[in-house]
Motif scaffolding. Sequence first.
Motif, PDB file in Angstrom:
ATOM      1  N   LEU A 109      -7.946   5.493   4.524  1.00  0.00           N
ATOM      2  CA  LEU A 109      -7.383   6.201   3.582  1.00  0.00           C
ATOM      3  C   LEU A 109      -6.675   5.223   2.665  1.00  0.00           C
ATOM      4  O   LEU A 109      -5.411   4.362   2.386  1.00  0.00           O
TER       5      LEU A 109
ATOM      6  N   LEU B 141      -3.962   2.245   5.752  1.00  0.00           N
ATOM      7  CA  LEU B 141      -3.555   2.490   4.313  1.00  0.00           C
ATOM      8  C   LEU B 141      -4.832   1.488   3.298  1.00  0.00           C
ATOM      9  O   LEU B 141      -4.094   0.510   3.971  1.00  0.00           O
TER      10      LEU B 141
ATOM     11  N   ARG C 156      -2.107  14.425   2.503  1.00  0.00           N
ATOM     12  CA  ARG C 156      -3.236  14.112   3.513  1.00  0.00           C
ATOM     13  C   ARG C 156      -2.897  13.508   4.683  1.00  0.00           C
ATOM     14  O   ARG C 156      -3.703  13.974   5.559  1.00  0.00           O
TER      15      ARG C 156
ATOM     16  N   THR D  33       1.032  -1.701   0.044  1.00  0.00           N
ATOM     17  CA  THR D  33       0.356  -0.096   0.110  1.00  0.00           C
ATOM     18  C   THR D  33       0.423   1.323   0.195  1.00  0.00           C
ATOM     19  O   THR D  33       0.281   2.135   0.250  1.00  0.00           O
TER      20      THR D  33
ATOM     21  N   THR E 115      -5.457   4.974  -0.668  1.00  0.00           N
ATOM     22  CA  THR E 115      -4.274   5.138  -1.682  1.00  0.00           C
ATOM     23  C   THR E 115      -4.886   5.186  -2.908  1.00  0.00           C
ATOM     24  O   THR E 115      -3.930   6.039  -3.853  1.00  0.00           O
TER      25      THR E 115
ATOM     26  N   GLU F 128       0.551  13.384  -2.496  1.00  0.00           N
ATOM     27  CA  GLU F 128      -1.228  13.478  -2.305  1.00  0.00           C
ATOM     28  C   GLU F 128      -1.082  12.475  -0.655  1.00  0.00           C
ATOM     29  O   GLU F 128      -2.115  13.329  -0.448  1.00  0.00           O
ATOM     30  N   VAL F 129      -0.797  11.375  -0.850  1.00  0.00           N
ATOM     31  CA  VAL F 129      -1.206  10.883   0.472  1.00  0.00           C
ATOM     32  C   VAL F 129      -0.558  10.745   1.520  1.00  0.00           C
ATOM     33  O   VAL F 129      -0.914  11.282   2.663  1.00  0.00           O
TER      34      VAL F 129
ATOM     35  N   VAL G 278       5.327   5.985   1.990  1.00  0.00           N
ATOM     36  CA  VAL G 278       4.829   7.572   3.122  1.00  0.00           C
ATOM     37  C   VAL G 278       5.369   7.932   3.978  1.00  0.00           C
ATOM     38  O   VAL G 278       5.169   8.787   4.805  1.00  0.00           O
TER      39      VAL G 278
ATOM     40  N   LEU H 190      -3.432   8.267  -5.747  1.00  0.00           N
ATOM     41  CA  LEU H 190      -2.766   8.359  -5.162  1.00  0.00           C
ATOM     42  C   LEU H 190      -1.325   8.597  -5.690  1.00  0.00           C
ATOM     43  O   LEU H 190      -0.562   8.112  -4.877  1.00  0.00           O
TER      44      LEU H 190
END
Length: 218
Positions: free
Chosen positions: A196, A147, A209, A14, A198, A205-206, A19, A201
């Motif tokens: 969330l 995620l 957020r 994910t 993803t 962007e992730v 991230v 995305l």
Amino acid sequence: QQARVVAVDGPSGTGKSTVSKRLATQLGAAYLDTGAMYRAATLAALRAGLDLTNTDAVTTAVHHAKLDFGTTPADPYTRLDGAPVDAEIRGPEVTAAVSAVAGIPAVRAHLIAEQRRIIAEAPAGIVVEGRDIGEVVAPDADLKIYLTADEAERARRRSTENNTDITTTAADLARRDTADAKTTKPHEAAPGAVILDTTGLGIEEVVDRMRRLLNDSN
Ligand code: C5P
């Protein structure tokens, strides 16, 4: 301000590591990849030539292994008996064996104690990623994020990252999530976690957020 703990959970592929590392860098916080800890424990057992169904022997090997985890997001190294093992723990042998080792309760207890110690000692806060962080390791985390991404996208991302065939990668991800589901809940968000998705995305962007969620949780 009190040091903050961000728990990031979700199934394989994910983008959790990417991230989480970026978020930690932007926050000036530490970063802990708990998957790397289970992988390093698995490598210790494989190097000892153990039958992984021999849970007592594997537990003893993990207790005796000297494991070090760097928590700087720019250089989150993993060492086994003093030597770096970052590439080896992400290779196919360890990936195929890790769910079995992570399923041994005494191994989990040992690594979870270590994870809690690292979290407690992070003066500037920490982003912790895994499968059971929000529910088991750090249920009092300031922010919990779950995620997800659809299966095709997860397989596509992982096959690009590892330069592997997409069909084999998809089968591998599904196999590992099914095996992990006996121990943790890779398909379920922890109580209080924000979900969330993803899919579609980009990385930035992730991360944006996640930062917004953290600001909102203040
Ligand atoms: O996140 P990563 O794919 O590197 O995790 C490797 C494996 O470690 C998972 O497939 C799972 O078996 C185990 N794991 C776990 N609990 C965690 C993190 C990882 O059981 N918190």
